[in-house]
Design an enzyme around this catalytic site. Structure first.
Site, mmCIF file in Angstrom:
data_model
loop_
_atom_site.group_PDB
_atom_site.id
_atom_site.type_symbol
_atom_site.label_atom_id
_atom_site.label_comp_id
_atom_site.label_asym_id
_atom_site.label_seq_id
_atom_site.Cartn_x
_atom_site.Cartn_y
_atom_site.Cartn_z
ATOM 1 N N SER A 1 0.844 -1.185 0.000
ATOM 2 C CA SER A 1 0.000 0.000 0.000
ATOM 3 C C SER A 1 0.881 1.237 0.000
ATOM 4 C CB SER A 1 -0.905 -0.005 1.240
ATOM 5 O OG SER A 1 -1.466 1.278 1.459
ATOM 6 N N ARG B 1 -24.665 -0.761 -47.444
ATOM 7 C CA ARG B 1 -23.488 -0.336 -46.672
ATOM 8 C C ARG B 1 -23.898 0.838 -45.831
ATOM 9 N NH1 ARG B 1 -18.948 0.955 -49.805
ATOM 10 N NH2 ARG B 1 -17.898 1.171 -47.804
#
Length: 444
Positions: free
Chosen positions: A268, A307
């Site tokens: 930590s 498309r």
């Protein structure tokens, strides 16, 4: 790409397979395969196809420059084709990108990127599954508190817990391995009109050269393949997230049944005593990117006409990011598994936290055979409340109860409260998971 965050959220080998360089290589490989396929079908001279392949393979192309030029047309394939054409030169330059459209190149490249990224991803998943299988095998008899809604429930074994991890990983790997990776070649509207009657032959040769499946027809607006990949990657991420969360919970200080042990990891920034399961935490963090990315890809499935305007463009970034984050999640889960220490004694200790109440249901069931369900329930419940209040061990309190003690001996009560004697079919299910894993590995 982020130099600050990628070491955590884009770790592992998959990252390199979805980089800008990887996409650029796939785009160039598609152009080379297209020319080769057209030569196979007799549409262009073989020497021109060879020249195009040579330029695609050996020429220098700058991804940043191509990306900057793509804004004028909306995709990177078009400026890349211009650069490739210039590098090819001569008569062969006329045949670069012949008969194809930009989406053909982008979609086929996406499938190549996926194919190449799946290889290291599946290797990571297989490694995770093998480690989970080892835990399941080695701890098939290691009794552990089963937990439902974050509360202790009935006992299981840690091997049973790991077998659940194994089953999920195997299922996700199987689904990923079965995804359809198809070439894309349709020309302007999907009919390959510019290739005349040779269109289907070119599509077949093109697919073979890319080692991708040949589609029944072009899939410009039929995006189930992208959705299928997204779903499979999302499923794997979900499996990993669940495993990572379980590891983190079992590694809590108050639980301490598991721990990641590795030099230089788990500390930590402010608390020297901490031993954080950082690999499991990172696996969760990476995996939890998936739902949003999957959602974006599913949302982009709405392609209009032959498309679409924008929907296929919307896929590129989430498609890439989903592979990157899922690959990172698998990498960190394997790392967590490799670091994992299992503490059977602590698992057994935690089973005693409820002072035997964990198996009070079993006593009730046994007692009810003689006294009826209601009377048994009331007597055992009262004794359990007293045990949880610290008035004594549940076995002693049950033996002293007039109703319970009359029907069950102290030895029988102790046996009924032994977690190791109430595991149901846990060992059978562990063995089934291990057998299924072994069979799947033989088939891969």
């Amino acid at each position: 790409m982020s130099e600050l965050f990628d070491p955590v959220l884009a770790a592992g080998a998959v990252r390199g397979e979805v980089s800008d360089a990887a996409w650029l290589r796939a785009l160039l490989d598609v152009e080379a395969a297209l020319a080769g396929a057209e030569a196979d079908a007799g549409l262009i001279p073989r020497e021109h196809a060879d020249r195009i392949a040579e330029a695609a393979r050996e020429g220098y192309f700058d991804a940043a420059e191509i990306g900057a030029k793509s804004v004028g047309i909306g995709n990177p394939a078009a400026p890349l084709v211009r650069e490739l054409t210039a590098k090819v030169g001569g008569d062969a330059a006329r045949y670069v990108h012949f008969g194809a459209t930009s989406q053909d190149v982008m979609d086929s490249a996406a499938m190549l990127v996926a194919k190449r990224a799946l290889e290291p991803l599946l290797e990571e998943v297989e490694a995770c599954a093998d480690l989970a299988a080892r835990f399941a095998r080695e701890h098939a008899s290691t009794v552990q508190a089963g937990r439902t809604l974050l509360q202790q429930a009935l006992p299981v074994t840690f091997g049973f817990t790991a077998a659940g991890w194994l089953s999920g990983l195997d299922a996700a790997a199987e689904r990923l391995g079965a995804t359809r990776l198809s070439a894309q070649l349709g020309g302007a509207t999907g009919t390959l009109a510019s290739l005349g009657e040779q269109g289907p032959a070119v599509l077949a040769a093109f697919s073979r050269r890319l080692e991708l499946a040949e589609p029944v027809l072009p899939w410009h607006t039929e995006r189930s393949r992208i959705a299928e990949l997204a779903g499979a990657l999302g499923e794997l991420s979900g499996v990993i997230a669940g495993i990572g969360r379980t590891i983190v919970l079992l590694a809590q200080t108050e639980v301490a049944e598991l721990a990641e042990v590795a030099e230089g990891s788990g500390g930590s920034s402010t608390m020297p005593h901490k031993r954080n399961p950082v690999a499991a935490v990172a696996a969760q963090a990476a995996a939890q990117q998936a739902p949003g990315l999957v959602g974006t890809l599913l949302g982009a499935m709405a392609h209009e006409h032959q498309r679409a305007a924008g929907s296929w463009h919307a896929e590129w970034r989430p498609f890439t990011e989903l592979f990157r984050s899922t690959g990172s999640a698998a990498y960190w889960l394997r790392t967590s598994f490799e670091r994992l220490q299992v503490y059977p004694d602590q698992m057994r200790h935690n089973l005693d936290v409820t002072r035997g109440a964990l198996l009070s249901e079993r006593v009730t069931t046994e007692l009810a055979k003689e006294t009826g369900r209601l009377a048994a329930h009331d007597a055992v419940t009262e004794c359990t409340k007293r045990a949880l209040a610290g008035e004594g061990e549940l076995a002693d309190l049950l033996a002293e109860d007039p109703l319970v003690g009359k029907q069950l001996s102290r030895a029988r009560i102790a046996a009924l409260l032994d977690p190791a004697e109430y595991l149901g079919s846990a060992s059978v299910f562990v063995e089934r998971a291990l057998t299924a894993h072994a069979m799947r590995k033989e088939q891969v």
